[in-house]
Write an enzyme that holds these catalytic residues in place. Structure first.
Site, PDB file in Angstrom:
ATOM      1  N   ASN A 103      27.219  56.734  75.121  1.00 20.62           N
ATOM      2  CA  ASN A 103      27.666  57.678  74.097  1.00 20.62           C
ATOM      3  C   ASN A 103      27.732  59.039  74.788  1.00 20.62           C
ATOM      4  O   ASN A 103      26.710  59.685  74.998  1.00 20.62           O
ATOM      5  CB  ASN A 103      26.653  57.680  72.942  1.00 20.62           C
ATOM      6  CG  ASN A 103      27.049  58.632  71.828  1.00 20.62           C
ATOM      7  OD1 ASN A 103      28.052  59.351  71.933  1.00 20.62           O
ATOM      8  ND2 ASN A 103      26.267  58.656  70.779  1.00 20.62           N
ATOM      9  N   HIS A 139      30.794  57.466  61.324  1.00 24.27           N
ATOM     10  CA  HIS A 139      29.598  56.599  61.257  1.00 24.27           C
ATOM     11  C   HIS A 139      29.995  55.147  60.952  1.00 24.27           C
ATOM     12  O   HIS A 139      29.201  54.389  60.377  1.00 24.27           O
ATOM     13  CB  HIS A 139      28.621  57.047  60.146  1.00 24.27           C
ATOM     14  CG  HIS A 139      27.977  58.369  60.363  1.00 24.27           C
ATOM     15  ND1 HIS A 139      27.802  59.278  59.341  1.00 24.27           N
ATOM     16  CD2 HIS A 139      27.433  58.952  61.464  1.00 24.27           C
ATOM     17  CE1 HIS A 139      27.192  60.361  59.802  1.00 24.27           C
ATOM     18  NE2 HIS A 139      26.959  60.189  61.089  1.00 24.27           N
ATOM     19  N   GLU A 162      23.390  51.484  65.945  1.00 25.62           N
ATOM     20  CA  GLU A 162      24.779  51.636  66.377  1.00 25.62           C
ATOM     21  C   GLU A 162      25.000  51.086  67.789  1.00 25.62           C
ATOM     22  O   GLU A 162      26.047  50.520  68.079  1.00 25.62           O
ATOM     23  CB  GLU A 162      25.185  53.116  66.290  1.00 25.62           C
ATOM     24  CG  GLU A 162      25.311  53.565  64.833  1.00 25.62           C
ATOM     25  CD  GLU A 162      25.332  55.076  64.642  1.00 25.62           C
ATOM     26  OE1 GLU A 162      24.241  55.678  64.581  1.00 25.62           O
ATOM     27  OE2 GLU A 162      26.426  55.649  64.554  1.00 25.62           O
ATOM     28  N   ARG A 167      25.802  71.248  58.310  1.00 27.22           N
ATOM     29  CA  ARG A 167      27.189  71.272  57.811  1.00 27.22           C
ATOM     30  C   ARG A 167      27.203  71.388  56.290  1.00 27.22           C
ATOM     31  O   ARG A 167      26.380  70.782  55.602  1.00 27.22           O
ATOM     32  CB  ARG A 167      27.921  69.991  58.215  1.00 27.22           C
ATOM     33  CG  ARG A 167      28.206  69.911  59.689  1.00 27.22           C
ATOM     34  CD  ARG A 167      28.873  68.594  60.044  1.00 27.22           C
ATOM     35  NE  ARG A 167      28.297  68.056  61.263  1.00 27.22           N
ATOM     36  CZ  ARG A 167      28.219  66.774  61.566  1.00 27.22           C
ATOM     37  NH1 ARG A 167      28.689  65.855  60.743  1.00 27.22           N
ATOM     38  NH2 ARG A 167      27.674  66.389  62.696  1.00 27.22           N
ATOM     39  N   GLY A 214      17.372  58.723  55.765  1.00 28.73           N
ATOM     40  CA  GLY A 214      17.416  57.574  54.851  1.00 28.73           C
ATOM     41  C   GLY A 214      16.327  56.552  55.131  1.00 28.73           C
ATOM     42  O   GLY A 214      15.779  55.937  54.209  1.00 28.73           O
ATOM     43  N   GLY A 244      23.767  64.313  60.669  1.00 27.51           N
ATOM     44  CA  GLY A 244      25.060  64.186  60.012  1.00 27.51           C
ATOM     45  C   GLY A 244      24.899  63.076  58.982  1.00 27.51           C
ATOM     46  O   GLY A 244      24.235  62.084  59.266  1.00 27.51           O
ATOM     47  N   LYS A 277      24.145  59.672  76.348  1.00 22.96           N
ATOM     48  CA  LYS A 277      23.078  58.748  75.944  1.00 22.96           C
ATOM     49  C   LYS A 277      23.454  57.355  76.410  1.00 22.96           C
ATOM     50  O   LYS A 277      24.631  56.995  76.381  1.00 22.96           O
ATOM     51  CB  LYS A 277      22.939  58.730  74.415  1.00 22.96           C
ATOM     52  CG  LYS A 277      22.366  59.986  73.831  1.00 22.96           C
ATOM     53  CD  LYS A 277      22.027  59.777  72.349  1.00 22.96           C
ATOM     54  CE  LYS A 277      21.967  61.108  71.648  1.00 22.96           C
ATOM     55  NZ  LYS A 277      22.374  61.090  70.260  1.00 22.96           N
ATOM     56  N   GLY A 303      18.066  58.577  60.197  1.00 22.44           N
ATOM     57  CA  GLY A 303      16.795  59.314  60.289  1.00 22.44           C
ATOM     58  C   GLY A 303      16.165  59.683  58.958  1.00 22.44           C
ATOM     59  O   GLY A 303      14.983  59.403  58.715  1.00 22.44           O
ATOM     60  N   GLY A 333      21.345  61.272  57.975  1.00 21.44           N
ATOM     61  CA  GLY A 333      20.687  61.706  59.206  1.00 21.44           C
ATOM     62  C   GLY A 333      20.919  63.191  59.346  1.00 21.44           C
ATOM     63  O   GLY A 333      20.950  63.921  58.356  1.00 21.44           O
ATOM     64  N   ARG A 392      31.067  54.511  72.922  1.00 20.52           N
ATOM     65  CA  ARG A 392      31.256  55.009  71.563  1.00 20.52           C
ATOM     66  C   ARG A 392      32.338  56.086  71.603  1.00 20.52           C
ATOM     67  O   ARG A 392      32.221  57.068  72.340  1.00 20.52           O
ATOM     68  CB  ARG A 392      29.951  55.620  71.048  1.00 20.52           C
ATOM     69  CG  ARG A 392      30.129  56.195  69.677  1.00 20.52           C
ATOM     70  CD  ARG A 392      29.011  57.113  69.305  1.00 20.52           C
ATOM     71  NE  ARG A 392      29.237  57.616  67.969  1.00 20.52           N
ATOM     72  CZ  ARG A 392      28.643  58.682  67.475  1.00 20.52           C
ATOM     73  NH1 ARG A 392      27.781  59.348  68.210  1.00 20.52           N
ATOM     74  NH2 ARG A 392      28.893  59.073  66.257  1.00 20.52           N
TER      75      ARG A 392
HETATM   76  P1  ADP Z   1      21.760  62.063  64.065  1.00 19.70           P
HETATM   77  O1  ADP Z   1      21.992  60.720  64.713  1.00 19.70           O
HETATM   78  O2  ADP Z   1      22.815  62.481  63.102  1.00 19.70           O
HETATM   79  O3  ADP Z   1      21.344  63.152  65.007  1.00 19.70           O
HETATM   80  P2  ADP Z   1      19.416  60.782  62.919  1.00 19.70           P
HETATM   81  O4  ADP Z   1      19.938  59.661  62.123  1.00 19.70           O
HETATM   82  O5  ADP Z   1      18.696  60.472  64.186  1.00 19.70           O
HETATM   83  O6  ADP Z   1      20.513  61.884  63.122  1.00 19.70           O
HETATM   84  O7  ADP Z   1      18.447  61.623  61.981  1.00 19.70           O
HETATM   85  C1  ADP Z   1      17.768  62.743  62.461  1.00 19.70           C
HETATM   86  C2  ADP Z   1      17.090  63.419  61.288  1.00 19.70           C
HETATM   87  O8  ADP Z   1      16.219  62.489  60.633  1.00 19.70           O
HETATM   88  C3  ADP Z   1      16.181  64.567  61.690  1.00 19.70           C
HETATM   89  O9  ADP Z   1      16.885  65.774  61.779  1.00 19.70           O
HETATM   90  C4  ADP Z   1      15.211  64.610  60.548  1.00 19.70           C
HETATM   91  O10 ADP Z   1      15.721  65.469  59.563  1.00 19.70           O
HETATM   92  C5  ADP Z   1      15.200  63.218  59.971  1.00 19.70           C
HETATM   93  N1  ADP Z   1      13.911  62.536  60.144  1.00 19.70           N
HETATM   94  C6  ADP Z   1      13.473  61.861  61.219  1.00 19.70           C
HETATM   95  N2  ADP Z   1      12.214  61.390  60.990  1.00 19.70           N
HETATM   96  C7  ADP Z   1      11.875  61.784  59.742  1.00 19.70           C
HETATM   97  C8  ADP Z   1      10.719  61.620  58.912  1.00 19.70           C
HETATM   98  N3  ADP Z   1       9.643  60.943  59.328  1.00 19.70           N
HETATM   99  N4  ADP Z   1      10.744  62.173  57.677  1.00 19.70           N
HETATM  100  C9  ADP Z   1      11.817  62.849  57.238  1.00 19.70           C
HETATM  101  N5  ADP Z   1      12.931  63.034  57.973  1.00 19.70           N
HETATM  102  C10 ADP Z   1      12.960  62.516  59.196  1.00 19.70           C
END
Ligand code: ADP
Length: 396
Positions: A7, A179, A383, A240, A332, A211, A14, A330, A209, A90
């Protein structure tokens, strides 16, 4: 066969090396600060995370450092590079050209380049990753997996904007959605976990997440999603803004004395829950700040959850019902409070959930009770695994 999943961003890359038979991750990590100085982060399965400063003037050197790490005598995970059977990339934007993953040929590279207009920050960087791998592994087959492809099944009525038709015919301005690998994977996993026949199911996937996007998946196919021409549309995200009145762009530009680039930076990088709260884009920080009594952190969380709930409702309307709602990514997967606040809006759909079960972090889990009319669950996304599976399918 081992598959290298890449990615590639403009200054970072990554990677994961995945055994396609066991689907185990053999090693993973990232290259950072490419073109600046360079750092390799490398974690072999079952081993310690290592960080090494390596001069990385370009992406080819970065990929070379990853390949060297794979075959390193002490911490390597394979004996020779011949054990890397394929590379899956990706790719952010496939436009209308790519509705599925595809083997990378010169023609495909040209096609990805043609879509760069639609994702000027991402597609050129993705192409650099492809070129770097091609230079180092000229005989290894490569596959492009597009973030937009899964949503190419959306009907016209969902993807057309209410603007002059020639904006579509001349410039391809329409909703694409992103996504896609996550929405595809999670909707299938959700159907399996809920005991639904994917070909006869109505599933709403909430990928929350940094995004965030939601999709309506009818009989296994995406029929609507919140992100649009770009990933700025839809939900309020980390930084955003999501949906706003388009006229606000001109209004803010005039009031703040900003040009178009300035306003777009404000909407992409300084808005969302971070802009609202003034605290952070990270939901862990927002939860903490709210607990400490910060009213804007609470407001940001309320705005975020309200918007999620509204889209879930609109997608239940679009599909004339919903069998399952899946939370992923993250926020969700980990943030029980966000899920609780969203689900509390959905009792009218017959959603009933178990507050105890909702304490889950990062695991596959059913949150709904047996009597709930809609199955609600947490489904961890993966992913990289989707990219590895698609790559294997096309090269074997
Ligand atoms: P992306 O791939 O879009 O960068 P992710 O799906 O990895 O994002 O999500 C990252 C986000 O998940 C972090 O910015 C944070 O807000 C949230 N996150 C991660 N762990 C936790 C947690 N234990 N509790 C609440 N939010 C979390």
């Amino acid at each position: 066969m081992n598959i290298l999943v890449i990615n590639c961003g403009s200054s970072s890359l990554k990677y994961q090396l995945i055994d396609s038979v066991s689907e185990d991750v053999l090693a993973k990590g990232l290259c950072e600060r490419i073109g600046i100085d360079g750092r390799l982060v490398y974690t072999p399965a079952g081993g310690q995370k290592e960080m090494t400063e390596i001069d990385m003037p370009d992406h080819t050197v970065a990929v070379k450092s990853v390949l060297d790490a794979f075959v390193n005598e002490k911490t390597g995970v394979i004996k020779s590079l011949s054990e890397v059977g394929a590379v899956g990339h990706r790719i952010v934007h496939g436009g209308e050209k790519f509705a599925a993953s595809t083997i990378i040929t010169d023609e495909v590279i040209e096609g990805i380049r043609e879509c760069s207009d639609l994702a000027p920050l991402h597609n050129p960087a993705n192409l650099i990753g492809i070129e770097a791998c091609k230079a180092l592994m000229p005989n290894v087959p490569m596959v492009a997996v597009f973030d937009t492809a899964f949503h190419q099944t959306m009907p016209e009525k969902a993807y057309m904007y209410g603007i002059p038709y020639d904006c579509y015919t001349d410039y391809k301005v329409r909703k694409y959605g992103f996504h896609g690998t996550s929405h595809s994977f999670v909707s299938k996993e959700a159907a399996k976990f809920a005991g639904l026949d994917i070909n006869n199911s109505k599933i709403i996937v909430c990928h929350l997440g940094n995004g965030s996007s939601i999709s309506a998946v009818l009989n296994g196919k995406s029929v609507d999603t919140t992100m649009g021409l770009t990933p700025l549309e839809g939900l309020v995200m980390g930084t955003r803004c999501g949906d706003i009145d388009p006229a606000a762009i001109e209004f803010i530009a005039k009031k703040k004395g900003l040009d178009l680039d300035g306003v777009m930076t404000l909407l992409n990088k300084k808005s969302g829950v971070e802009g609202l709260s003034g605290v952070s884009s990270d939901f862990r920080d927002l939860n903490q700040a709210m607990k400490n009594g910060n009213p804007r952190a609470k407001l940001a969380l309320e705005v975020f959850c309200y918007r999620v709930a509204k889209f879930v409702g609109s997608y239940a309307a679009a599909m004339n019902g919903v069998d399952a709602i899946a939370f992923t990514a993250g926020v969700g997967e980990n943030d029980g409070l966000v899920r609780e606040w969203v689900l509390d809006y959905l009792t009218y759909l017959g959603v009933e959930y178990d507050k105890e079960a909702n304490n889950v972090k990062g695991d596959l889990k059913m949150l709904s009770t047996d009597s709930s009319k809609v199955k609600v669950m947490v489904v961890p996304t993966n992913e990289e695994l989707v990219i590895a599976r698609d790559t294997l399918e096309l090269v074997k």
